[in-house]
Design a protein around this motif. Structure first.
Motif, PDB file in Angstrom:
ATOM      1  N   ARG A 163       0.850  -1.235   0.084  1.00  9.98           N
ATOM      2  CA  ARG A 163      -0.349   0.110  -0.080  1.00  9.98           C
ATOM      3  C   ARG A 163       0.919   1.346  -0.088  1.00  9.98           C
ATOM      4  O   ARG A 163       0.602   2.274  -0.850  1.00  9.98           O
ATOM      5  N   LEU A 175       0.324  -0.062  -8.575  1.00  7.29           N
ATOM      6  CA  LEU A 175      -1.250  -0.140  -8.145  1.00  7.29           C
ATOM      7  C   LEU A 175      -1.855  -1.576  -8.718  1.00  7.29           C
ATOM      8  O   LEU A 175      -2.296  -2.312  -8.142  1.00  7.29           O
ATOM      9  N   LEU A 178      -0.619  -4.099  -5.797  1.00  5.90           N
ATOM     10  CA  LEU A 178      -1.381  -4.082  -4.805  1.00  5.90           C
ATOM     11  C   LEU A 178      -2.881  -4.513  -4.950  1.00  5.90           C
ATOM     12  O   LEU A 178      -3.270  -5.298  -4.012  1.00  5.90           O
ATOM     13  N   ALA A 179      -3.297  -4.252  -6.243  1.00  5.83           N
ATOM     14  CA  ALA A 179      -4.681  -5.024  -6.221  1.00  5.83           C
ATOM     15  C   ALA A 179      -4.774  -6.376  -6.306  1.00  5.83           C
ATOM     16  O   ALA A 179      -5.549  -7.204  -5.764  1.00  5.83           O
ATOM     17  N   GLU A 182      -4.119  -7.676  -2.548  1.00  9.75           N
ATOM     18  CA  GLU A 182      -5.437  -7.332  -1.705  1.00  9.75           C
ATOM     19  C   GLU A 182      -6.391  -8.377  -2.238  1.00  9.75           C
ATOM     20  O   GLU A 182      -7.313  -9.085  -1.264  1.00  9.75           O
ATOM     21  N   ALA A 235      -8.218  -0.790  -4.398  1.00  7.72           N
ATOM     22  CA  ALA A 235      -7.010  -1.155  -5.138  1.00  7.72           C
ATOM     23  C   ALA A 235      -7.505  -1.512  -6.408  1.00  7.72           C
ATOM     24  O   ALA A 235      -6.636  -0.986  -7.525  1.00  7.72           O
ATOM     25  N   ASN A 238      -8.356   1.549  -8.552  1.00  7.05           N
ATOM     26  CA  ASN A 238      -7.519   2.458  -8.919  1.00  7.05           C
ATOM     27  C   ASN A 238      -6.683   1.938  -9.969  1.00  7.05           C
ATOM     28  O   ASN A 238      -6.012   2.945 -10.856  1.00  7.05           O
ATOM     29  N   TYR A 239      -6.168   0.685  -9.935  1.00  5.53           N
ATOM     30  CA  TYR A 239      -5.215   0.128 -11.034  1.00  5.53           C
ATOM     31  C   TYR A 239      -6.133   0.242 -12.512  1.00  5.53           C
ATOM     32  O   TYR A 239      -5.307   0.910 -13.236  1.00  5.53           O
TER      33      TYR A 239
END
Length: 366
Positions: A163, A175, A178-179, A182, A235, A238-239
């Motif tokens: 993050r 990004l 992170l996705a 998550e 996440a 955002n990606y």
């Protein structure tokens, strides 16, 4: 596999099943190139024709890929050692599997299952009359997972590192990474669901009752969905927004692999492994090389059990057809919970003197 073992290496099948006409062409070309098998008699269905049907009729493409590789390795051995696969004996199959040395019990059993299934198909179609692989001993499956599971604190540290990197770097790759983490940390999906996911109108992302979902096919060939909730949903959003901005199109018009490089190349299992190890090193975890993609699946099931989720619900989340498979992941925690209960009893601790119910009590490593 070395050239001393056999020179033929079965070409890999694509990760996702193509449409039926393309799959038929792919299988026909692949089977035509198999070594050691005789050509089919004119106008009759011989071993190559049965092999084509055997592969095409499999419901799961992942099984097709696994069985194709196992059969290819067996026929490669036969070709190199001048063994007629239609006259092979038990000793030949034992010698092959010993030379192959696939490593894990799961891979060992998968190779034997492929060859045994192939011979059974030949027998059922009256092309052959014996299955030399049926009596080769299978390796017993471990009763508990040997993959490292993270503690709650380690998981938060791992996600915290990813993050922080996504926030400070803000790159599409950060990004995306992170996705992925998550989603895997909340859904227990296998690597394949991440690596093979597609976006676009006919892709694997969808919406169900206002929540984003990821569609995938599990190891048994059954279609499943995973709910993308909380920070995983944020996440992923955002990606996708960053990727859409780079490509100059709305998110709804994105196409291709869901998780890909900037050039559209799909991520590989090695990329996913490197992502986990880099995140583990970044947050200072002990023995970061032990953290592999399957660690997140093991972690989700372990933490879910320790928080009081039933084994049946965890089996449903993981896509296991039997709770016996789920127990492989949570057996260690169940044993610790039992030991903790006995330790409490011997020390005079009772449910009334504890702050939390026993079935919700977390068991932490010393």
């Amino acid at each position: 596999m070395t050239v001393d073992h056999a020179p033929y290496e079965p070409r890999p099948m694509p990760a996702r099943a193509p449409d039926k006409p393309a799959l038929r062409r792919l299988v026909e070309d692949a089977v035509a190139g198999l070594p050691a098998l005789p050509d089919d008699p004119a106008g009759a269905r011989g071993p190559r024709g049965v092999t084509r049907s055997w592969l095409l009729e499999m419901k799961s493409h992942q099984t097709r890929r696994s069985y194709w590789r196992g059969l290819g390795l067996w026929l490669s051995y036969c070709d190199w050692h001048r063994v007629d696969p239609l006259a092979a004996r038990l000793a030949d199959v034992k010698d092959w599997i010993a030379l192959l040395d696939p490593g894990s019990p799961v891979t060992h059993n998968a190779r034997l299952a492929a060859v045994s299934s192939w011979y059974t198909e030949l027998i059922n179609n009256r092309v052959h009359d014996d299955n030399p692989a049926r009596l080769v001993p299978r390796h017993k499956r471990d009763q508990e997972s040997q993959t490292r599971a993270l503690t709650h604190g380690e998981l938060l540290a791992l996600l915290g590192h990813a993050r922080g990197r996504a926030e400070t770097a803000g790159t599409e790759a950060a990004l995306r990474n992170l996705a992925i983490l998550e989603i895997m940390a909340t859904t227990a999906v296998r690597s394949g669901a991440i690596l093979h996911a597609r976006c676009g109108p006919d892709g694997d992302l969808g919406v169900d009752r206002g929540h984003r979902i990821l569609r995938y096919v599990n190891k048994g060939g059954h279609r499943k969905t995973a709910d993308i909730l909380g920070l995983a949903d944020v996440a992923l959003g955002n990606y996708l927004a960053a990727r859409a901005a780079r490509e100059g199109k709305p998110v709804a018009e994105l196409s291709g692999w869901l998780f890909a490089t900037r050039t559209g190349t799909p991520l590989t299992s090695r990329d996913l492994g490197n992502l986990l190890r880099d995140a583990a090193r970044g947050d200072g975890l002990d023995q970061p090389d032990d953290v592999v993609p399957h660690s997140l699946r093991h972690t989700v099931l372990t933490l879910g059990y320790e928080q009081g989720v039933s084994v049946e619900d965890l089996a449903d989340l993981a896509g296991h057809e039997s709770v016996a498979t789920t127990l492989i992941y949570v057996r260690r925690s169940r044993r610790r919970q039992t030991t903790q209960m006995l330790a409490d009893l011997t020390s005079g601790t009772t449910p009334e003197t504890r702050d939390e119910p026993r079935h919700l009590r977390l068991v932490r490593d010393a």
